[in-house]
Design a protein around this motif. Structure first.
Motif, PDB file in Angstrom:
ATOM      1  N   LEU A   1      42.031  40.265  41.673  1.00  0.00           N
ATOM      2  CA  LEU A   1      43.247  39.475  41.892  1.00  0.00           C
ATOM      3  C   LEU A   1      43.570  39.351  43.385  1.00  0.00           C
ATOM      4  O   LEU A   1      43.976  38.281  43.849  1.00  0.00           O
ATOM      5  CB  LEU A   1      44.431  40.099  41.131  1.00  0.00           C
ATOM      6  CG  LEU A   1      44.360  39.962  39.604  1.00  0.00           C
ATOM      7  CD1 LEU A   1      45.453  40.806  38.933  1.00  0.00           C
ATOM      8  CD2 LEU A   1      44.492  38.500  39.156  1.00  0.00           C
TER       9      LEU A   1
ATOM     10  N   TYR B   1      43.966  35.603  44.878  1.00  0.00           N
ATOM     11  CA  TYR B   1      45.174  35.041  45.516  1.00  0.00           C
ATOM     12  C   TYR B   1      44.893  34.666  46.965  1.00  0.00           C
ATOM     13  O   TYR B   1      45.427  33.671  47.469  1.00  0.00           O
ATOM     14  CB  TYR B   1      46.357  36.015  45.411  1.00  0.00           C
ATOM     15  CG  TYR B   1      46.812  36.229  43.983  1.00  0.00           C
ATOM     16  CD1 TYR B   1      47.154  35.141  43.182  1.00  0.00           C
ATOM     17  CD2 TYR B   1      46.873  37.503  43.419  1.00  0.00           C
ATOM     18  CE1 TYR B   1      47.541  35.326  41.860  1.00  0.00           C
ATOM     19  CE2 TYR B   1      47.261  37.695  42.092  1.00  0.00           C
ATOM     20  CZ  TYR B   1      47.593  36.601  41.322  1.00  0.00           C
ATOM     21  OH  TYR B   1      47.962  36.785  40.019  1.00  0.00           O
TER      22      TYR B   1
ATOM     23  N   SER C   1      47.931  37.903  35.534  1.00  0.00           N
ATOM     24  CA  SER C   1      47.964  38.805  36.699  1.00  0.00           C
ATOM     25  C   SER C   1      47.922  40.271  36.260  1.00  0.00           C
ATOM     26  O   SER C   1      47.590  40.566  35.100  1.00  0.00           O
ATOM     27  CB  SER C   1      49.165  38.514  37.600  1.00  0.00           C
ATOM     28  OG  SER C   1      48.963  39.112  38.866  1.00  0.00           O
ATOM     29  N   SER C   2      48.318  41.181  37.164  1.00  0.00           N
ATOM     30  CA  SER C   2      48.124  42.632  36.957  1.00  0.00           C
ATOM     31  C   SER C   2      48.725  43.092  35.633  1.00  0.00           C
ATOM     32  O   SER C   2      49.933  42.968  35.428  1.00  0.00           O
ATOM     33  CB  SER C   2      48.809  43.394  38.088  1.00  0.00           C
ATOM     34  OG  SER C   2      48.663  42.711  39.309  1.00  0.00           O
TER      35      SER C   2
END
Ligand code: ADE
Ligand code: ZN
Length: 336
Positions: A61, A65, A170-171
């Motif tokens: 990630l 990003y 995402s996370s």
């Protein structure tokens, strides 16, 4: 190329789990960086590829990003999406449901309208020129606040007719679906369907929460469901599809070896599993590569491949009539 590989390539397919930002190939990343006067952390395209070694989701990630920072103008989002659609056509993808991460761009000052405008313009061109139908999924970033998700939902209002569902990505660890109950409720009230990344690195409890609290129509990944027999039963009974991404799982060390992928066992236990590419520019393969990798490692039969491909249409957000048409096209190729 084996007969089975050729067969996989020849089948018309749907893709249901694809982050458009994850299709940014190093070549386009460099072109856009030059066009927008942005300095990249890489000296060459080779250096980019060498950096793509991940031990876990967060490693990826961070790089994903950083890569997305080259996307600034409406035309950049068009070019990104168009490049994916050309790959999709090569892969015989005839229907795609793509996700985008508006917050990854709006937090850098890029207008929401430029992001969705470029993506949607390319998708409509793809439908007209390549015959690829599509749906669009707006994904909220779970490492960002609920307030930010609400703000993003509000920004989507003028474009509501272009968006079919909202998602959550995402996370995953430490960001359970529960956090986003209210914003998902609001999105459902507005008429959006919902999908949720769950059970990629997170426990089965996150998948239960995605179903119970966020009322997910599909679970993205869902690997950890294999640890919970009751959950597998529920996914089967309620026909909640899983959008598996085998090469992603291998690259992010969700599985140690492709042979360990739970997809075949899940299918045998009645779950509607689909195969997808997630972030193909980062994980080393588009949809055909994913199907071939998993078919080889798990020794899937022709019938199991056809089932996976049919599942992708059945699990999509198109009408029943459209599903029937696509399934007929699959059967025509199967019968050749
Ligand atoms: N965003 C892009 N790819 C993702 C993945 N595999 N998991 C969670 N969020 C993502
Ligand atoms: Zn994903």
């Amino acid at each position: 190329m084996t007969e089975l590989h050729k067969f996989i390539r020849s089948l018309p397919k749907a893709e249901l789990h694809l982050h458009i930002e994850g299709t940014l190939e190093p070549e386009l990343m460099f072109q856009l960086a030059i066009r927008n006067g942005i300095e990249l952390n890489y000296s060459s395209e080779l250096a980019v590829e060498e950096a793509y070694q991940f031990d876990k989701l967060q490693d990826f990630l961070d790089i994903y990003y950083a890569g997305a920072t080259v996307l600034l103008q409406e035309q950049d989002f068009y070019d990104l999406t168009w490049a994916y659609l050309l790959k999709a056509a090569e892969n015989n993808i005839v229907h795609t449901e793509i996700m985008f991460d508006p917050q990854a761009h709006t937090e850098r000052g890029v207008p929401f309208s430029a992001v969705i405008g470029g993506i949607y313009r390319a998708l409509t061109d793809g439908y007209e020129k390549l015959g690829i139908s599509f749906r669009l999924i707006l994904s909220f970033l779970r490492h960002m606040s609920v307030e930010s998700a609400f703000k993003t939902l509000k920004e989507a209002v003028p474009f509501q007719g272009w968006i079919t569902a909202v998602g959550l990505d995402s996370s995953e660890k430490n960001f359970p679906p529960d956090i986003f109950s209210d914003v998902f409720e609001k999105a459902r009230d507005m008429g959006f369907l919902t999908v949720v990344h769950a059970g990629e690195e997170g426990p089965p409890e996150y998948i239960w929460a995605a179903l119970d609290l966020l009322q997910a129509s599909r679970i993205d990944h869902g690997n950890s469901a294999i640890e919970d027999p009751d959950l597998i039963d529920v996914l089967g009974i309620y026909e909640i599809p899983l959008t598996s991404c085998p090469l992603s799982n291998l690259k992010l060390k969700v599985i140690k070896r492709m042979e360990d992928h739970p997809l075949k066992e899940m299918m045998e236990r009645g779950v509607k599993v689909t195969v997808n590419s997630d972030d193909p520019a980062y994980f080393g393969g588009y949809l055909n590569d994913n199907l071939i990798a998993v078919a080889d490692a798990l020794q899937l039969s022709k019938e199991e491949i056809v089932q996976l491909v049919k599942n992708s249409f059945e699990a999509s957000f198109i009408t029943d009539a459209e599903k029937r048409d696509f399934l007929k096209r699959v059967e025509e190729v199967e019968g050749e």
